[in-house]
Design a protein around this motif. Structure first.
Motif, PDB file in Angstrom:
ATOM      1  N   GLY A 262       0.786  -1.226   0.000  1.00 28.99           N
ATOM      2  CA  GLY A 262       0.000   0.000   0.000  1.00 28.99           C
ATOM      3  C   GLY A 262       0.813   1.268   0.000  1.00 28.99           C
ATOM      4  N   ASN A 263       2.161   1.145   0.096  1.00 28.18           N
ATOM      5  CA  ASN A 263       2.985   2.341   0.267  1.00 28.18           C
ATOM      6  C   ASN A 263       3.998   2.556  -0.840  1.00 28.18           C
ATOM      7  OD1 ASN A 263       1.805   2.959   2.834  1.00 28.18           O
ATOM      8  ND2 ASN A 263       3.034   1.333   3.737  1.00 28.18           N
ATOM      9  N   ASN A 264       3.881   1.850  -1.937  1.00 28.74           N
ATOM     10  CA  ASN A 264       4.769   2.148  -3.058  1.00 28.74           C
ATOM     11  C   ASN A 264       4.030   1.987  -4.383  1.00 28.74           C
ATOM     12  OD1 ASN A 264       5.310  -0.465  -4.389  1.00 28.74           O
ATOM     13  ND2 ASN A 264       6.457  -1.016  -2.555  1.00 28.74           N
ATOM     14  N   VAL A 265       4.679   2.402  -5.462  1.00 29.05           N
ATOM     15  CA  VAL A 265       3.999   2.517  -6.755  1.00 29.05           C
ATOM     16  C   VAL A 265       3.588   1.171  -7.342  1.00 29.05           C
ATOM     17  CG1 VAL A 265       5.126   4.682  -7.347  1.00 29.05           C
ATOM     18  CG2 VAL A 265       6.214   2.527  -7.980  1.00 29.05           C
ATOM     19  N   PHE A 266       4.046   0.062  -6.746  1.00 30.49           N
ATOM     20  CA  PHE A 266       3.656  -1.253  -7.252  1.00 30.49           C
ATOM     21  C   PHE A 266       2.396  -1.790  -6.572  1.00 30.49           C
ATOM     22  CE2 PHE A 266       8.425  -1.531  -7.946  1.00 30.49           C
ATOM     23  CZ  PHE A 266       8.325  -1.199  -9.289  1.00 30.49           C
ATOM     24  N   GLY A 267       1.809  -1.021  -5.667  1.00 28.83           N
ATOM     25  CA  GLY A 267       0.634  -1.480  -4.940  1.00 28.83           C
ATOM     26  C   GLY A 267      -0.651  -0.945  -5.524  1.00 28.83           C
ATOM     27  N   ASN A 268      -1.600  -1.848  -5.792  1.00 23.56           N
ATOM     28  CA  ASN A 268      -2.909  -1.482  -6.338  1.00 23.56           C
ATOM     29  C   ASN A 268      -3.989  -2.316  -5.672  1.00 23.56           C
ATOM     30  OD1 ASN A 268      -2.091   0.177  -8.996  1.00 23.56           O
ATOM     31  ND2 ASN A 268      -0.764  -1.616  -8.869  1.00 23.56           N
ATOM     32  N   ALA A 269      -5.190  -1.746  -5.629  1.00 23.94           N
ATOM     33  CA  ALA A 269      -6.377  -2.490  -5.203  1.00 23.94           C
ATOM     34  C   ALA A 269      -7.555  -1.930  -5.980  1.00 23.94           C
ATOM     35  CB  ALA A 269      -6.606  -2.336  -3.699  1.00 23.94           C
ATOM     36  N   CYS A 270      -8.262  -2.796  -6.685  1.00 27.35           N
ATOM     37  CA  CYS A 270      -9.351  -2.304  -7.531  1.00 27.35           C
ATOM     38  C   CYS A 270     -10.340  -3.423  -7.827  1.00 27.35           C
ATOM     39  CB  CYS A 270      -8.807  -1.734  -8.837  1.00 27.35           C
ATOM     40  SG  CYS A 270      -8.178  -2.968  -9.981  1.00 27.35           S
ATOM     41  N   GLU A 316     -15.938 -18.056  -8.073  1.00 32.45           N
ATOM     42  CA  GLU A 316     -16.549 -17.079  -7.167  1.00 32.45           C
ATOM     43  C   GLU A 316     -16.218 -17.412  -5.711  1.00 32.45           C
ATOM     44  OE1 GLU A 316     -20.705 -16.675  -7.917  1.00 32.45           O
ATOM     45  OE2 GLU A 316     -20.425 -16.007  -9.991  1.00 32.45           O
ATOM     46  N   GLY A 317     -15.775 -16.382  -5.011  1.00 33.94           N
ATOM     47  CA  GLY A 317     -15.445 -16.553  -3.605  1.00 33.94           C
ATOM     48  C   GLY A 317     -14.092 -17.166  -3.355  1.00 33.94           C
ATOM     49  N   ARG A 318     -13.293 -17.373  -4.394  1.00 34.15           N
ATOM     50  CA  ARG A 318     -11.971 -17.990  -4.258  1.00 34.15           C
ATOM     51  C   ARG A 318     -10.908 -17.051  -4.816  1.00 34.15           C
ATOM     52  NH1 ARG A 318     -11.329 -22.509  -1.215  1.00 34.15           N
ATOM     53  NH2 ARG A 318      -9.897 -23.466  -2.706  1.00 34.15           N
ATOM     54  N   CYS A 319      -9.727 -17.132  -4.212  1.00 32.75           N
ATOM     55  CA  CYS A 319      -8.606 -16.285  -4.641  1.00 32.75           C
ATOM     56  C   CYS A 319      -7.703 -17.045  -5.598  1.00 32.75           C
ATOM     57  CB  CYS A 319      -7.789 -15.814  -3.440  1.00 32.75           C
ATOM     58  SG  CYS A 319      -8.601 -14.555  -2.445  1.00 32.75           S
ATOM     59  N   LEU A 320      -7.193 -16.327  -6.583  1.00 33.58           N
ATOM     60  CA  LEU A 320      -6.233 -16.852  -7.552  1.00 33.58           C
ATOM     61  C   LEU A 320      -4.994 -15.965  -7.478  1.00 33.58           C
ATOM     62  CD1 LEU A 320      -5.719 -18.903  -9.847  1.00 33.58           C
ATOM     63  CD2 LEU A 320      -6.761 -17.252 -11.422  1.00 33.58           C
ATOM     64  N   LEU A 321      -3.821 -16.577  -7.182  1.00 31.63           N
ATOM     65  CA  LEU A 321      -2.574 -15.830  -7.015  1.00 31.63           C
ATOM     66  C   LEU A 321      -1.651 -16.089  -8.192  1.00 31.63           C
ATOM     67  CD1 LEU A 321      -1.822 -16.595  -3.236  1.00 31.63           C
ATOM     68  CD2 LEU A 321      -3.149 -14.711  -4.185  1.00 31.63           C
ATOM     69  N   PHE A 322      -1.069 -15.030  -8.759  1.00 32.91           N
ATOM     70  CA  PHE A 322      -0.157 -15.218  -9.885  1.00 32.91           C
ATOM     71  C   PHE A 322       0.882 -14.104  -9.910  1.00 32.91           C
ATOM     72  CE2 PHE A 322      -3.555 -12.536 -11.386  1.00 32.91           C
ATOM     73  CZ  PHE A 322      -2.984 -11.643 -12.284  1.00 32.91           C
ATOM     74  N   ASP A 323       1.961 -14.364 -10.628  1.00 35.64           N
ATOM     75  CA  ASP A 323       3.048 -13.395 -10.801  1.00 35.64           C
ATOM     76  C   ASP A 323       2.837 -12.686 -12.128  1.00 35.64           C
ATOM     77  OD1 ASP A 323       5.409 -12.005 -11.246  1.00 35.64           O
ATOM     78  OD2 ASP A 323       6.724 -13.636 -10.610  1.00 35.64           O
ATOM     79  N   MET A 345      -9.169  -7.170  -7.231  1.00 34.25           N
ATOM     80  CA  MET A 345      -7.725  -7.355  -7.418  1.00 34.25           C
ATOM     81  C   MET A 345      -6.959  -6.567  -6.370  1.00 34.25           C
ATOM     82  SD  MET A 345      -5.363  -6.074 -10.558  1.00 34.25           S
ATOM     83  CE  MET A 345      -5.019  -4.538  -9.711  1.00 34.25           C
ATOM     84  N   VAL A 346      -5.964  -7.222  -5.739  1.00 34.44           N
ATOM     85  CA  VAL A 346      -5.104  -6.549  -4.764  1.00 34.44           C
ATOM     86  C   VAL A 346      -3.688  -7.120  -4.904  1.00 34.44           C
ATOM     87  CG1 VAL A 346      -5.744  -8.196  -2.952  1.00 34.44           C
ATOM     88  CG2 VAL A 346      -4.787  -5.966  -2.321  1.00 34.44           C
ATOM     89  N   ASP A 347      -2.709  -6.240  -4.785  1.00 32.13           N
ATOM     90  CA  ASP A 347      -1.305  -6.651  -4.910  1.00 32.13           C
ATOM     91  C   ASP A 347      -0.732  -6.958  -3.530  1.00 32.13           C
ATOM     92  OD1 ASP A 347      -1.034  -6.439  -7.704  1.00 32.13           O
ATOM     93  OD2 ASP A 347      -0.871  -4.263  -7.552  1.00 32.13           O
ATOM     94  N   LEU A 348      -0.148  -8.152  -3.390  1.00 35.38           N
ATOM     95  CA  LEU A 348       0.461  -8.610  -2.143  1.00 35.38           C
ATOM     96  C   LEU A 348       1.958  -8.780  -2.347  1.00 35.38           C
ATOM     97  CD1 LEU A 348      -2.116 -11.425  -1.242  1.00 35.38           C
ATOM     98  CD2 LEU A 348      -2.218  -9.002  -0.594  1.00 35.38           C
ATOM     99  N   TRP A 349       2.709  -8.715  -1.260  1.00 38.66           N
ATOM    100  CA  TRP A 349       4.154  -8.923  -1.357  1.00 38.66           C
ATOM    101  C   TRP A 349       4.463 -10.373  -1.740  1.00 38.66           C
ATOM    102  CZ3 TRP A 349       7.742  -5.298  -1.524  1.00 38.66           C
ATOM    103  CH2 TRP A 349       7.501  -4.045  -0.932  1.00 38.66           C
ATOM    104  N   HIS A 350       5.488 -10.526  -2.565  1.00 35.08           N
ATOM    105  CA  HIS A 350       6.012 -11.871  -2.828  1.00 35.08           C
ATOM    106  C   HIS A 350       6.461 -12.458  -1.490  1.00 35.08           C
ATOM    107  CE1 HIS A 350       8.638 -15.057  -4.256  1.00 35.08           C
ATOM    108  NE2 HIS A 350       8.259 -14.841  -5.506  1.00 35.08           N
ATOM    109  N   PRO A 351       6.113 -13.702  -1.192  1.00 35.51           N
ATOM    110  CA  PRO A 351       6.413 -14.261   0.137  1.00 35.51           C
ATOM    111  C   PRO A 351       7.897 -14.344   0.458  1.00 35.51           C
ATOM    112  CG  PRO A 351       5.616 -15.968  -1.364  1.00 35.51           C
ATOM    113  CD  PRO A 351       5.379 -14.659  -2.039  1.00 35.51           C
ATOM    114  N   ASN A 352       8.780 -14.297  -0.539  1.00 32.56           N
ATOM    115  CA  ASN A 352      10.215 -14.394  -0.291  1.00 32.56           C
ATOM    116  C   ASN A 352      10.921 -13.041  -0.234  1.00 32.56           C
ATOM    117  OD1 ASN A 352       9.442 -17.121  -1.876  1.00 32.56           O
ATOM    118  ND2 ASN A 352      11.127 -17.518  -0.449  1.00 32.56           N
TER     119      ASN A 352
END
Length: 369
Positions: A262-270, A316-323, A345-352
């Motif tokens: 949420g704090n840099n230009v790579f973060g989006n939620a829409c 519907e009601g399920r999340c799909l995660l991709f790079d 759609m929401v951008d999350l940090w790569h887990p690593n």
């Protein structure tokens, strides 16, 4: 070397008896005698130095002279160089080449799109930001980021065509088109538990489409065919207050996510809406430091997401995660009566990406820097 006059007692000669003189006169005479002795020593020192140069090999003297000339030239060059004016990261990312076709793939025409813009000065600006961060905090844990910025051109140019982040590549991250739900288990489960909340707020928003073609707050994106609409709560790290007020519960939910960018230009939620018959052109995302999460809100038949050549369907009601730094596209080929395909759609940090790296990347890619 500075030759300092020494106050010594001359023992090799006996001073003649003289009548008493004033104290100041005595001090002047002693100083002159000492200075005369010092000049003799300085002359001997200079003579010794000259003889040493004469004894040196001519090749060595020529090498010393060349090094001296190079040093003088360098000082002159650095003195003439003007301080470099750094543009902001956003300005560099939004500068040019956002209209047309590159690498055989169609890019959007928006000057605000981080993915579709490039600039030769970006790496210099990023390194400047990294140095500023390290001075304020620490270089500890910055190895991968430093390596990534230093060799960014090589990384991006040598990447296989299936994965080519357009702006920033962080090395040594696991590479795969899709991620399992366990990659960000807490946030995935939280989004899915609030599926009905997000869906209800979308349906309220979508009713406005019956009154006009593009209601306030919605954005139409360029596509080869069909219509693709987005309603941003966070756009490239910047909150959209008017839109957030219209989806208050969804916006509050973002604050409960542990890994939301949420704090840099790579973060989006829409909210992303594809009308029937829509195809999104193949494209790459801007970076590999994030994973994109799609929560299915409405998923008609014959809708697919293809990432790195691998197709997946929403549910519907399920999340799909991709790079999304992999080449990807999406399409809706279902019948018109089934309505649009809708995902949150929401951008999350790569887990690593480690916590220290996240903090530094938020600083380096902060909106407006």
């Amino acid at each position: 070397m500075v030759w300092v006059p020494l106050r010594t007692t001359r023992t090799d000669r006996r001073a003649p008896l003289r009548p008493p003189t004033p104290r100041c006169t005595t001090m002047s005479l002693e100083w002159l005698l000492d200075w005369s002795w010092s000049l003799d020593g300085l002359r001997d020192f200079i003579a010794t130095g000259i003889q040493s140069f004469r004894d040196c090999d001519a090749t060595a003297l020529a090498a010393v002279a060349c090094l001296l000339l190079l040093f003088v030239w360098y000082c002159y060059h650095v003195g003439r160089e003007q301080p470099r004016a750094y543009a902001t990261v956003n300005a560099l990312m939004q500068s040019a080449e956002a209209n047309g076709v590159q690498n055989g793939f169609v890019y959007c025409h928006s000057p605000e799109c981080v993915r579709c813009t490039h600039h030769d000065g970006l790496n210099q600006k990023l390194y400047h930001n990294l140095q500023e961060y390290a001075k304020r905090y620490s270089w500890s844990g910055m190895g991968r980021i430093h390596k990534g910025i230093r060799e960014q051109g090589r990384y991006l140019n040598s990447r296989p065509s299936i994965q080519k982040p357009e702006v920033f590549f962080l090395p040594d991250l696991p590479t795969m088109p899709y991620f399992s739900r366990d990659a960000q288990k807490h946030d995935v489960e939280l989004l899915e538990r609030n599926f009905q909340t997000i869906l209800c707020e979308f349906e309220t928003l979508y009713k406005a489409f019956s009154n006009c073609s593009l209601p306030q707050g919605w954005k139409m994106n360029s596509t080869p065919s069909g219509e693709w609409f987005t309603f941003y709560l966070v756009n490239q790290g910047v909150c959209v207050p008017r839109n957030c007020r219209r989806c208050p519960r969804t916006y509050r939910l973002l604050g409960s996510l542990r890994t939301c960018i949420g704090n840099n230009v790579f973060g989006n939620a829409c909210i992303s809406v594809l009308s029937p018959g829509t195809v999104i052109a193949e494209h790459y995302g801007p970076t590999n430091i994030r994973i994109r999460c799609h929560l299915g809100l409405k998923t008609p038949s014959n809708c697919e997401l293809v990432v790195g050549g691998e197709p997946q369907c929403w549910a519907e009601g399920r999340c799909l995660l991709f790079d999304d730094s992999f080449l990807h596209t999406a399409f809706h080929e279902g019948p018109p009566e089934e309505g649009p395909r809708v995902v949150f759609m929401v951008d999350l940090w790569h887990p690593n990406v480690a916590a220290a790296e996240r903090q530094a990347l938020d600083f380096i890619f902060a909106p407006g820097r």
